[in-house]
Design a protein around this motif. Sequence first.
Motif, PDB file in Angstrom:
ATOM      1  N   LEU A 250       7.014  27.210 -46.791  1.00 28.97           N
ATOM      2  CA  LEU A 250       6.392  25.906 -46.612  1.00 28.97           C
ATOM      3  C   LEU A 250       6.396  25.504 -45.150  1.00 28.97           C
ATOM      4  O   LEU A 250       7.319  25.833 -44.412  1.00 28.97           O
ATOM      5  CB  LEU A 250       7.162  24.825 -47.375  1.00 28.97           C
ATOM      6  N   ILE A 251       5.388  24.767 -44.790  1.00 28.22           N
ATOM      7  CA  ILE A 251       5.380  24.036 -43.530  1.00 28.22           C
ATOM      8  C   ILE A 251       5.389  22.570 -43.942  1.00 28.22           C
ATOM      9  O   ILE A 251       4.579  22.150 -44.776  1.00 28.22           O
ATOM     10  CB  ILE A 251       4.132  24.371 -42.693  1.00 28.22           C
TER      11      ILE A 251
ATOM     12  N   THR B 205       5.324  13.597 -36.029  1.00 32.67           N
ATOM     13  CA  THR B 205       6.553  13.320 -35.286  1.00 32.67           C
ATOM     14  C   THR B 205       7.570  14.442 -35.472  1.00 32.67           C
ATOM     15  O   THR B 205       8.581  14.487 -34.773  1.00 32.67           O
ATOM     16  CB  THR B 205       7.181  11.996 -35.760  1.00 32.67           C
ATOM     17  N   TRP B 206       7.300  15.343 -36.423  1.00 35.44           N
ATOM     18  CA  TRP B 206       8.192  16.471 -36.708  1.00 35.44           C
ATOM     19  C   TRP B 206       7.444  17.456 -37.578  1.00 35.44           C
ATOM     20  O   TRP B 206       6.639  17.058 -38.422  1.00 35.44           O
ATOM     21  CB  TRP B 206       9.443  15.968 -37.444  1.00 35.44           C
TER      22      TRP B 206
ATOM     23  N   THR C 265       8.603  23.768 -35.556  1.00 40.68           N
ATOM     24  CA  THR C 265       7.461  24.390 -34.909  1.00 40.68           C
ATOM     25  C   THR C 265       6.880  23.396 -33.918  1.00 40.68           C
ATOM     26  O   THR C 265       7.049  22.187 -34.060  1.00 40.68           O
ATOM     27  CB  THR C 265       6.397  24.802 -35.953  1.00 40.68           C
ATOM     28  N   GLY C 266       6.200  23.890 -32.926  1.00 39.86           N
ATOM     29  CA  GLY C 266       5.633  22.994 -31.913  1.00 39.86           C
ATOM     30  C   GLY C 266       6.711  22.445 -30.994  1.00 39.86           C
ATOM     31  O   GLY C 266       7.792  23.016 -30.861  1.00 39.86           O
ATOM     32  N   LYS C 267       6.429  21.330 -30.386  1.00 41.70           N
ATOM     33  CA  LYS C 267       7.333  20.736 -29.395  1.00 41.70           C
ATOM     34  C   LYS C 267       8.123  19.558 -29.965  1.00 41.70           C
ATOM     35  O   LYS C 267       8.431  18.617 -29.252  1.00 41.70           O
ATOM     36  CB  LYS C 267       6.535  20.296 -28.171  1.00 41.70           C
ATOM     37  N   PHE C 268       8.443  19.628 -31.233  1.00 45.65           N
ATOM     38  CA  PHE C 268       9.158  18.540 -31.879  1.00 45.65           C
ATOM     39  C   PHE C 268      10.659  18.753 -31.767  1.00 45.65           C
ATOM     40  O   PHE C 268      11.137  19.883 -31.715  1.00 45.65           O
ATOM     41  CB  PHE C 268       8.753  18.446 -33.355  1.00 45.65           C
ATOM     42  N   ALA C 269      11.399  17.670 -31.760  1.00 44.02           N
ATOM     43  CA  ALA C 269      12.855  17.743 -31.722  1.00 44.02           C
ATOM     44  C   ALA C 269      13.384  18.123 -33.104  1.00 44.02           C
ATOM     45  O   ALA C 269      12.809  17.745 -34.122  1.00 44.02           O
ATOM     46  CB  ALA C 269      13.434  16.396 -31.294  1.00 44.02           C
TER      47      ALA C 269
END
Length: 162
Positions: free
Chosen positions: A119-120, A134-135, A81-85
């Motif tokens: 889960l997140i 970071t992730w 989710t978001g802009k994480f690799a």
Amino acid sequence: RLAAMIYESLIHDFARRTLANLDALTRMRAQNPEVEFFEVTNLINSMLGLLIFPQQAFVNEIPPTPLAELEDQGWPIPRVTGKFAQVQNLNQLVRYLRNAIAHCNVKFKAGDRDEIIGLIVWNNDTRRLGSPKTWEAELTLDEVERITRQFVALILAKEPRR
């Protein structure tokens, strides 16, 4: 009084017993639907134990299997989710999940009836208090259980240590 057979190979026996507990709880739920069980709590406890014990002992033996191969082998891949690799391989996935669970970087996702459906999980630099994420990724409960079972299979495929 609790009694149990001694652990001959801590990692293997713990993995095997964790799997047996997951299976037993599934059977008990099917046979006694009116009894209150906490499957998600059991699953998180299982993940915590499996990711902490073996990861520390086998961290260098967890193969860097690419995600495409993992999917072919039946591993679910967390949805970033978001802009994480996205993680690159199994070793990194296990490390990220281990860090998320061990550092309580977990949020339970609720469904329409306030039941837990997933889960997140996330990571941040644990060396710096308050550091940014970071992730971050999401998993359904089914995916968490499948990862747990796949990780048990990975552990059991290795030669036991005495």
